[in-house]
Structure formats: structure tokens, C-alpha cells
Design a protein around this motif. Sequence first.
Motif, mmCIF file in Angstrom:
data_model
loop_
_atom_site.group_PDB
_atom_site.id
_atom_site.type_symbol
_atom_site.label_atom_id
_atom_site.label_comp_id
_atom_site.label_asym_id
_atom_site.label_seq_id
_atom_site.Cartn_x
_atom_site.Cartn_y
_atom_site.Cartn_z
ATOM 1 N N ASN A 1 0.874 -1.262 0.109
ATOM 2 C CA ASN A 1 -0.120 0.049 -0.157
ATOM 3 C C ASN A 1 0.959 1.398 -0.044
ATOM 4 O O ASN A 1 0.880 2.047 1.010
ATOM 5 C CB ASN A 1 -0.841 0.020 1.325
ATOM 6 C CG ASN A 1 -1.896 1.040 1.210
ATOM 7 O OD1 ASN A 1 -2.148 1.604 0.212
ATOM 8 N ND2 ASN A 1 -2.490 1.438 2.179
ATOM 9 N N PRO A 2 1.584 1.566 -0.933
ATOM 10 C CA PRO A 2 2.605 2.572 -0.849
ATOM 11 C C PRO A 2 2.089 3.740 -0.922
ATOM 12 O O PRO A 2 1.095 3.932 -1.646
ATOM 13 C CB PRO A 2 3.484 2.352 -2.285
ATOM 14 C CG PRO A 2 2.457 1.434 -3.180
ATOM 15 C CD PRO A 2 1.644 0.687 -2.394
ATOM 16 N N PRO A 3 2.454 4.885 -0.485
ATOM 17 C CA PRO A 3 2.116 5.973 -0.204
ATOM 18 C C PRO A 3 2.410 6.883 -1.552
ATOM 19 O O PRO A 3 1.566 7.928 -1.697
ATOM 20 C CB PRO A 3 2.813 6.805 0.856
ATOM 21 C CG PRO A 3 4.126 5.828 0.983
ATOM 22 C CD PRO A 3 3.932 4.622 0.564
ATOM 23 N N ASP A 4 3.037 6.582 -2.467
ATOM 24 C CA ASP A 4 3.627 7.403 -3.434
ATOM 25 C C ASP A 4 2.960 6.537 -4.747
ATOM 26 O O ASP A 4 2.625 5.464 -4.762
ATOM 27 C CB ASP A 4 4.855 7.332 -3.648
ATOM 28 C CG ASP A 4 5.862 6.074 -3.323
ATOM 29 O OD1 ASP A 4 6.432 6.004 -2.349
ATOM 30 O OD2 ASP A 4 5.587 5.344 -4.321
ATOM 31 N N ASP A 5 2.900 7.257 -5.764
ATOM 32 C CA ASP A 5 2.386 6.814 -7.130
ATOM 33 C C ASP A 5 3.510 5.959 -7.707
ATOM 34 O O ASP A 5 4.494 6.324 -7.979
ATOM 35 C CB ASP A 5 2.092 7.979 -8.151
ATOM 36 C CG ASP A 5 1.328 7.580 -9.562
ATOM 37 O OD1 ASP A 5 1.512 6.164 -9.611
ATOM 38 O OD2 ASP A 5 0.952 8.369 -9.920
ATOM 39 N N GLU A 6 3.061 4.669 -8.183
ATOM 40 C CA GLU A 6 4.122 3.646 -8.398
ATOM 41 C C GLU A 6 4.213 3.891 -9.747
ATOM 42 O O GLU A 6 5.541 3.191 -10.553
ATOM 43 C CB GLU A 6 3.676 2.219 -8.285
ATOM 44 C CG GLU A 6 4.802 1.355 -8.336
ATOM 45 C CD GLU A 6 4.197 -0.078 -8.795
ATOM 46 O OE1 GLU A 6 3.141 -0.327 -9.328
ATOM 47 O OE2 GLU A 6 5.252 -1.058 -8.720
ATOM 48 N N CYS A 7 3.691 4.819 -10.868
ATOM 49 C CA CYS A 7 4.143 5.095 -12.095
ATOM 50 C C CYS A 7 3.320 4.112 -12.946
ATOM 51 O O CYS A 7 2.661 4.131 -13.892
ATOM 52 C CB CYS A 7 5.214 5.642 -12.314
ATOM 53 S SG CYS A 7 5.896 6.860 -11.279
ATOM 54 N N TRP A 8 3.990 3.028 -12.835
ATOM 55 C CA TRP A 8 3.336 1.672 -13.719
ATOM 56 C C TRP A 8 3.724 0.610 -13.086
ATOM 57 O O TRP A 8 4.468 0.444 -12.244
ATOM 58 C CB TRP A 8 4.135 1.739 -15.014
ATOM 59 C CG TRP A 8 5.654 1.704 -15.109
ATOM 60 C CD1 TRP A 8 6.530 2.632 -14.799
ATOM 61 C CD2 TRP A 8 6.320 0.391 -15.005
ATOM 62 N NE1 TRP A 8 7.724 1.924 -14.861
ATOM 63 C CE2 TRP A 8 7.508 0.638 -15.235
ATOM 64 C CE3 TRP A 8 5.861 -1.032 -15.646
ATOM 65 C CZ2 TRP A 8 8.576 -0.326 -15.425
ATOM 66 C CZ3 TRP A 8 6.878 -1.784 -15.743
ATOM 67 C CH2 TRP A 8 8.002 -1.588 -15.779
#
Length: 470
Positions: free
Chosen positions: A396-403
Motif C-alpha cells: 500500500n505504497p504512499p506514492d504513485d508507482e507510475c506503472w
Amino acid sequence: MPKYQRWMLTLLVGGAIAVLAAACNYSYAPFSDRVDSPVVMTAADVGVANLNLNPARALAYRWDGDGGSWVQIAVQIDERHVVDFGSRPSTNSQSGAVGTVYGTSPTGTTALQYSDPNTWVGADPDPTFDANDELVFMARDAGPRAPAGTVHPSPAIGGLGKEIVLSDPDGGDPGYVYLFYGGAGVDPSAGLDLVDYHFVLDSGSYRPNYKRADGPNPESSTVTTDTYSMGLSDRWFTVDLDLGQGDILDGHKSQFALNFCGRSNQTFANAHGAFAANIDGPVRAIRSYIGANSGPLTQRTEIFYDTRYESITDLRVHSIPGIMSFLDLNASAIGMNYRSSTMASAVTIDGAPDSVPAATPDWFYAHGNQGYLTRTFDVTSSFNAPSAQVFLDDTNPPDDECWGDGSYFGAGGVHFNERLPNTDPDNGFAATFTATEVTSFWSPNLNPDVWTPTWAAQATQPLTTSSTNF
Ligand SMILES: [Ca+2]
Ligand SMILES: [Ca+2]
Ligand SMILES: [Ca+2]
Ligand SMILES: [Ca+2]
């Protein structure tokens, strides 16, 4: 390492390594613990650059001291030449011409590239084994010294022979490989094919179909060896890795920073770019391409051996805020252990975050029933490039994984986290920055805490070579 320690290590891990390398069934195999290591020499290194030799007639042998006979080993020659990059085309329909990487008019900015008659780089204008062409064989194939005066193996012609002495900078016994020149029709591969690379561009053959101005360019490309298989779905999209128990890779990811998706593998592939080379040889495969948004000449060269994956990235871009590269595994890697050289002990890849030191590691591993991979990350740059460890394990990462799959699983690598100067030679004075990531694959039976640091020392310190007439 002292000889007795090397011997002990060989006892410790040799059984598992032997499973990976049937080539080491000789009583004298000084580099049997370097199963994954290639030996790369230019024609200049071999000392045959000006002999007008045909690369297709190279022959390599080890001396079998037990049998008193020659044993052919696999050798490959990859031609290279200096070529202009050209500039990115303005439209996907712009015609191309051989002579620059982009297939467009020369700009005066050049680099040494692997030659490929199927890209706009083209074949080497010098079809002989010339000074900058590379010859490669595997270190594990080295044997004992052949007695002086031993008659050359029968396919060799012309009396030309070279004794290559291989030495470990840390000491220990040397190894020997013998190079000869054969007649028409000889087989440099010794009947082996250690790596299978299928470059499959979904739109068709490369030159007529590649969208050099504006991607994406979907691929169904694969690399397969006896030890691993990888999948590649576009430039900058190395997305599958199977060590025999299923795909454990989300992607080999490169971006400026976490939570900064303005530039990532996805935007690189979606814009302009071109392939320099796609080579599938008996010893190794080479996949080399350029184009990363406003770094149109930024290049990645991926080299695949039968138990090793190398990724070499040459930044050629205006000043950027930072750059990071990491291998993000997928949910199938859950349960593997992960450790780097700056972590006191391993953590579990489970998607639950772990606390790790900031200090940049020299090596990493991921180890479990799914397989065992070891990694090093080295940078050669013309400036000081501070860096920090990357390790992300978070469903559940707090940042945008991009892809990718939306989670991080054992995502380890390095972040160069301060502003980098201009590295684009088309943009005024350019610094240089080359990142070399070496990933090797091993039997999970090995103890990763013992083997990884030993391997990393070897991977970052190749064997030295010398060549004399034989
Ligand atoms: Ca050349
Ligand atoms: Ca050549
Ligand atoms: Ca964890
Ligand atoms: Ca992911």
C-alpha cells in the motif's frame, strides 16, 4: 582470497554451482566458481587487429590436461563501430537510412555501438575482426596450460594461435584458453547455444515498422537460457524474470525519484527512441537502445549470459534532479529473503515495509524457493554522484508507482538523489555517467550470506587477460 579459502568455498558451494555448469567437469578448472563470468577481449587485446581475420572463423579451445587433447569451447565475436546518433525523427513515417542510430542525418555526435545489419546502425564497415570488435567466451571454460609445441587442433589453419592467460587479480592459479583461426565453415559456437534471444516487435520487422518519433512500440521479446527466462515488452520495459518457479518480476524500473511519474520507463517508451542492436549469439545476447524523453541519446545496453543479466545505462540528458534504478519484484516473490551489504540481516519480502539503512550498498540478493539472484550496482561518472539505498516492500505504497502492479515487492536498488549535471553531448559541455547493474542467478541451495559478497567481489573485479603467440 587465499587459495585455501577459495578451495573451501568451492567445497561449500561447488555442488550447487556444478548443477548450473556442466562445463566444469575437469580436474583443472580454476574459475569454476566464476560460472557466470564472461571474458571479453577486443581484437586489439588478442593482438590480431590488423590481420584481416573473418570473425566467423574464430575457434576457441581449452586443453584437457587429463585426456591430453583439445576441447572446443564456445566463442562469439560481436562487431562494433563508431556511429553518429542522428536526431530523433519528427514523425513516425520519416524515412530512415543506415548510418546513424536514429536513421536520420548525422549531427556530429558519435559513440562506439554494437553493429547490427538489422537496425539503422548497420553492419560494421570493416567486416574483419578489427581493433574495437569484441570476442567473448566464458571464464569457466578455461583449463590448464597446453604443453609448449602441442600441435594445433585440426580445424585450425594458417599456423595462427594465441594463448590467453586469465588471472584473478586476487591471486590463485591462472587459467588458459587457446584461440585459433579456422577454415570456411567452422563453427565458433562449438555446437552450443547458451542464450536464446527473440526480439519480437509486435508491429513487424524493425526498420520499416519501429515508431522512432513517438512510441510505444510493444514487443513480445524473450530471453531464455537453461537457468532463467526474461520478458521484454518495449524499450525500458524488462518486465518478466522466471528462475524456474514462475515470473517474479514487476519491472526493472528507472525514474527521477519516487512519486515522480513525469519521467519513468513508461514515458521513455511512449516517446521517441531507436534500437542500436539486437544480437543473439551462442555465448551472449545484446539488446541496446536509445531514447528517454529529453535524453534522446540516453542509452541502455542489456547483455544476457546463461546465468547473468547485465544492464549498462549511459545517461545523455540535460541536468536532472536525480535518477534511481531498482528491480521491483511481484507478489510471486512473497516469502523470499532480501538483503543488501548495508543491511545487518535479511528481511522478508512480504509487502510489509521494513526499515533499512540509507547507506548505498555494494550488493543485494533475493533468495527463496523461487530462486536466488545476486546484484551489484556500480557507477562510473565524471562527477561526484551521491546516492542512497532504495528498498521498498509495500502493498500500500504512499506514492504513485507510475506503472506496474501497484505494489512494491522487495524493490531494491540505488537512488542518485542530488542534481546531476548535463550529460547530453548535444547540449554543450557534458559530464559522463554510466551505471552498470550486474544480476546473476544461482541455485537456492547456496547460502546467500556467504556467496553473495564473494560473488560481488568477483563481479566487480573481472579476470585480467594477456595474449601471446602459441
Ligand atoms: Ca569494428
Ligand atoms: Ca569488424
Ligand atoms: Ca517486508
Ligand atoms: Ca510493483
